[in-house]
Motif scaffolding. Structure first.
Motif, PDB file in Angstrom:
ATOM      1  N   GLU A  78       0.284   7.701 -10.994  1.00 47.01           N
ATOM      2  CA  GLU A  78       0.833   8.297  -9.774  1.00 47.01           C
ATOM      3  C   GLU A  78       1.975   7.444  -9.229  1.00 47.01           C
ATOM      4  O   GLU A  78       2.969   7.970  -8.743  1.00 47.01           O
ATOM      5  N   GLY A  79       1.821   6.122  -9.336  1.00 43.77           N
ATOM      6  CA  GLY A  79       2.879   5.221  -8.882  1.00 43.77           C
ATOM      7  C   GLY A  79       4.195   5.473  -9.591  1.00 43.77           C
ATOM      8  O   GLY A  79       5.267   5.454  -8.963  1.00 43.77           O
ATOM      9  N   LYS A  80       4.150   5.743 -10.883  1.00 44.27           N
ATOM     10  CA  LYS A  80       5.370   6.037 -11.639  1.00 44.27           C
ATOM     11  C   LYS A  80       6.037   7.309 -11.121  1.00 44.27           C
ATOM     12  O   LYS A  80       7.265   7.419 -11.095  1.00 44.27           O
ATOM     13  N   LEU A  81       5.204   8.279 -10.717  1.00 44.68           N
ATOM     14  CA  LEU A  81       5.748   9.534 -10.196  1.00 44.68           C
ATOM     15  C   LEU A  81       6.256   9.387  -8.760  1.00 44.68           C
ATOM     16  O   LEU A  81       7.188  10.090  -8.344  1.00 44.68           O
ATOM     17  N   LEU A  82       5.666   8.468  -8.003  1.00 41.01           N
ATOM     18  CA  LEU A  82       6.077   8.253  -6.606  1.00 41.01           C
ATOM     19  C   LEU A  82       7.294   7.343  -6.489  1.00 41.01           C
ATOM     20  O   LEU A  82       8.028   7.411  -5.502  1.00 41.01           O
ATOM     21  N   GLU A  83       7.498   6.505  -7.467  1.00 41.01           N
ATOM     22  CA  GLU A  83       8.548   5.487  -7.384  1.00 41.01           C
ATOM     23  C   GLU A  83       9.924   6.020  -6.977  1.00 41.01           C
ATOM     24  O   GLU A  83      10.590   5.415  -6.133  1.00 41.01           O
ATOM     25  N   PRO A  84      10.378   7.157  -7.513  1.00 46.96           N
ATOM     26  CA  PRO A  84      11.698   7.642  -7.092  1.00 46.96           C
ATOM     27  C   PRO A  84      11.791   7.953  -5.589  1.00 46.96           C
ATOM     28  O   PRO A  84      12.887   7.943  -5.024  1.00 46.96           O
ATOM     29  N   TYR A  85      10.664   8.210  -4.950  1.00 47.13           N
ATOM     30  CA  TYR A  85      10.658   8.520  -3.522  1.00 47.13           C
ATOM     31  C   TYR A  85      10.484   7.274  -2.653  1.00 47.13           C
ATOM     32  O   TYR A  85      10.468   7.367  -1.432  1.00 47.13           O
ATOM     33  N   MET A  86      10.344   6.128  -3.299  1.00 46.39           N
ATOM     34  CA  MET A  86      10.164   4.866  -2.586  1.00 46.39           C
ATOM     35  C   MET A  86      11.447   4.031  -2.601  1.00 46.39           C
ATOM     36  O   MET A  86      11.413   2.825  -2.403  1.00 46.39           O
ATOM     37  N   ALA A  87      12.569   4.677  -2.821  1.00 47.36           N
ATOM     38  CA  ALA A  87      13.855   3.974  -2.865  1.00 47.36           C
ATOM     39  C   ALA A  87      14.188   3.390  -1.489  1.00 47.36           C
ATOM     40  O   ALA A  87      13.886   4.002  -0.458  1.00 47.36           O
ATOM     41  N   PRO A  88      14.806   2.222  -1.454  1.00 47.07           N
ATOM     42  CA  PRO A  88      15.150   1.600  -0.168  1.00 47.07           C
ATOM     43  C   PRO A  88      16.203   2.372   0.639  1.00 47.07           C
ATOM     44  O   PRO A  88      16.476   2.020   1.773  1.00 47.07           O
ATOM     45  N   SER A  89      16.756   3.415   0.076  1.00 53.20           N
ATOM     46  CA  SER A  89      17.716   4.229   0.821  1.00 53.20           C
ATOM     47  C   SER A  89      17.028   5.076   1.888  1.00 53.20           C
ATOM     48  O   SER A  89      17.683   5.750   2.676  1.00 53.20           O
ATOM     49  N   SER A  90      15.697   5.036   1.918  1.00 53.00           N
ATOM     50  CA  SER A  90      14.904   5.754   2.906  1.00 53.00           C
ATOM     51  C   SER A  90      13.935   4.769   3.547  1.00 53.00           C
ATOM     52  O   SER A  90      13.517   3.800   2.915  1.00 53.00           O
ATOM     53  N   TYR A  91      13.583   5.002   4.802  1.00 54.79           N
ATOM     54  CA  TYR A  91      12.541   4.210   5.458  1.00 54.79           C
ATOM     55  C   TYR A  91      11.216   4.802   5.020  1.00 54.79           C
ATOM     56  O   TYR A  91      10.926   5.962   5.295  1.00 54.79           O
ATOM     57  N   ARG A  92      10.391   4.014   4.318  1.00 52.00           N
ATOM     58  CA  ARG A  92       9.198   4.520   3.637  1.00 52.00           C
ATOM     59  C   ARG A  92       7.931   4.160   4.402  1.00 52.00           C
ATOM     60  O   ARG A  92       7.672   2.983   4.640  1.00 52.00           O
ATOM     61  N   ILE A  93       7.173   5.177   4.765  1.00 50.43           N
ATOM     62  CA  ILE A  93       5.932   4.990   5.503  1.00 50.43           C
ATOM     63  C   ILE A  93       4.807   5.614   4.684  1.00 50.43           C
ATOM     64  O   ILE A  93       4.858   6.810   4.378  1.00 50.43           O
ATOM     65  N   ILE A  94       3.820   4.807   4.315  1.00 46.41           N
ATOM     66  CA  ILE A  94       2.696   5.366   3.580  1.00 46.41           C
ATOM     67  C   ILE A  94       1.545   5.618   4.546  1.00 46.41           C
ATOM     68  O   ILE A  94       1.337   4.866   5.491  1.00 46.41           O
ATOM     69  N   LEU A  95       0.846   6.711   4.306  1.00 50.15           N
ATOM     70  CA  LEU A  95      -0.352   7.012   5.075  1.00 50.15           C
ATOM     71  C   LEU A  95      -1.505   6.356   4.345  1.00 50.15           C
ATOM     72  O   LEU A  95      -1.787   6.690   3.188  1.00 50.15           O
ATOM     73  N   ASP A  96      -2.135   5.414   5.013  1.00 49.15           N
ATOM     74  CA  ASP A  96      -3.129   4.555   4.391  1.00 49.15           C
ATOM     75  C   ASP A  96      -4.200   4.233   5.417  1.00 49.15           C
ATOM     76  O   ASP A  96      -3.895   4.011   6.588  1.00 49.15           O
ATOM     77  N   GLU A  97      -5.448   4.193   4.979  1.00 45.57           N
ATOM     78  CA  GLU A  97      -6.546   3.940   5.912  1.00 45.57           C
ATOM     79  C   GLU A  97      -6.444   2.583   6.606  1.00 45.57           C
ATOM     80  O   GLU A  97      -7.039   2.364   7.658  1.00 45.57           O
ATOM     81  N   HIS A  98      -5.673   1.650   6.051  1.00 43.45           N
ATOM     82  CA  HIS A  98      -5.514   0.325   6.639  1.00 43.45           C
ATOM     83  C   HIS A  98      -4.259   0.216   7.505  1.00 43.45           C
ATOM     84  O   HIS A  98      -3.951  -0.865   8.002  1.00 43.45           O
ATOM     85  N   GLY A  99      -3.556   1.326   7.671  1.00 42.52           N
ATOM     86  CA  GLY A  99      -2.346   1.312   8.479  1.00 42.52           C
ATOM     87  C   GLY A  99      -2.652   1.359   9.963  1.00 42.52           C
ATOM     88  O   GLY A  99      -3.800   1.465  10.394  1.00 42.52           O
ATOM     89  N   LYS A 100      -1.597   1.299  10.752  1.00 38.37           N
ATOM     90  CA  LYS A 100      -1.725   1.322  12.210  1.00 38.37           C
ATOM     91  C   LYS A 100      -2.036   2.731  12.696  1.00 38.37           C
ATOM     92  O   LYS A 100      -1.399   3.692  12.291  1.00 38.37           O
ATOM     93  N   GLU A 101      -3.011   2.817  13.579  1.00 41.01           N
ATOM     94  CA  GLU A 101      -3.334   4.093  14.221  1.00 41.01           C
ATOM     95  C   GLU A 101      -2.519   4.214  15.502  1.00 41.01           C
ATOM     96  O   GLU A 101      -2.274   3.216  16.185  1.00 41.01           O
ATOM     97  N   ARG A 102      -2.120   5.432  15.814  1.00 44.59           N
ATOM     98  CA  ARG A 102      -1.376   5.707  17.042  1.00 44.59           C
ATOM     99  C   ARG A 102      -1.912   6.977  17.676  1.00 44.59           C
ATOM    100  O   ARG A 102      -2.371   7.871  16.969  1.00 44.59           O
TER     101      ARG A 102
END
Length: 157
Positions: free
Chosen positions: A56-80
């Protein structure tokens, strides 16, 4: 500016597909919005969780380019709260000169290499939801964020 929402695997439940389509339509009234579905892996049952995350990481990698601000939804992330999320999105839109990409990984989470590419991590809840439901919950919260920014009556405090 564009907000991109990247998910692994297609949504199969019709009621969720319909609801996501409705919120996608609503979001496009506020911002250029792109919903990207990464194809499902084949023979997933024959793979270990680490192998699944790696593929899955290989398929996601093109969308993780630094030309975009990348936010992952993760259970350990900040809640708001919804209001805090709205303020967060507004702040990013005002200060960034690039697109924002939100990413939901597969059932085993993110490969560490992909997680390390993220600029930020956020959590929708301490509860566990199906990956298909999280898509709808996130899109509704993003829509709510825009209505809060605009002072529209959708959100009630």
């Amino acid at each position: 500016m564009k907000i991109r929402f990247v998910v692994v695997g297609k949504t199969v439940e019709k009621y969720l597909v319909d609801a996501c389509a409705e919120y996608e339509k609503r979001l496009r009234k506020y911002i250029q919005f792109e919903y990207v579905t990464i194809r499902d892996l084949k023979n997933i049952g024959a793979l270990s969780p680490d192998q699944v995350k790696e593929q899955e990481g290989k398929l996601l990698e093109p969308y993780m380019a630094p030309s975009s601000y990348r936010i992952i939804l993760d259970e350990h992330g900040k809640e708001r709260t919804s209001v805090e999320f709205s303020e967060y999105v507004a702040r990013k839109m005002a200060t960034l000169s690039k697109d924002i990409t939100f990413v939901i990984g597969g059932p085993y989470g993110f490969e560490p290499r992909i997680a390390a590419m993220a600029d930020d991590k956020m959590s929708l809840s301490k509860m566990t939801f199906s990956h298909q439901m999280v898509r709808l919950i996130f899109m509704e919260q993003l829509y709510r964020a825009f209505t809060i920014m605009r002072g529209e009556p959708y959100h009630h405090e």
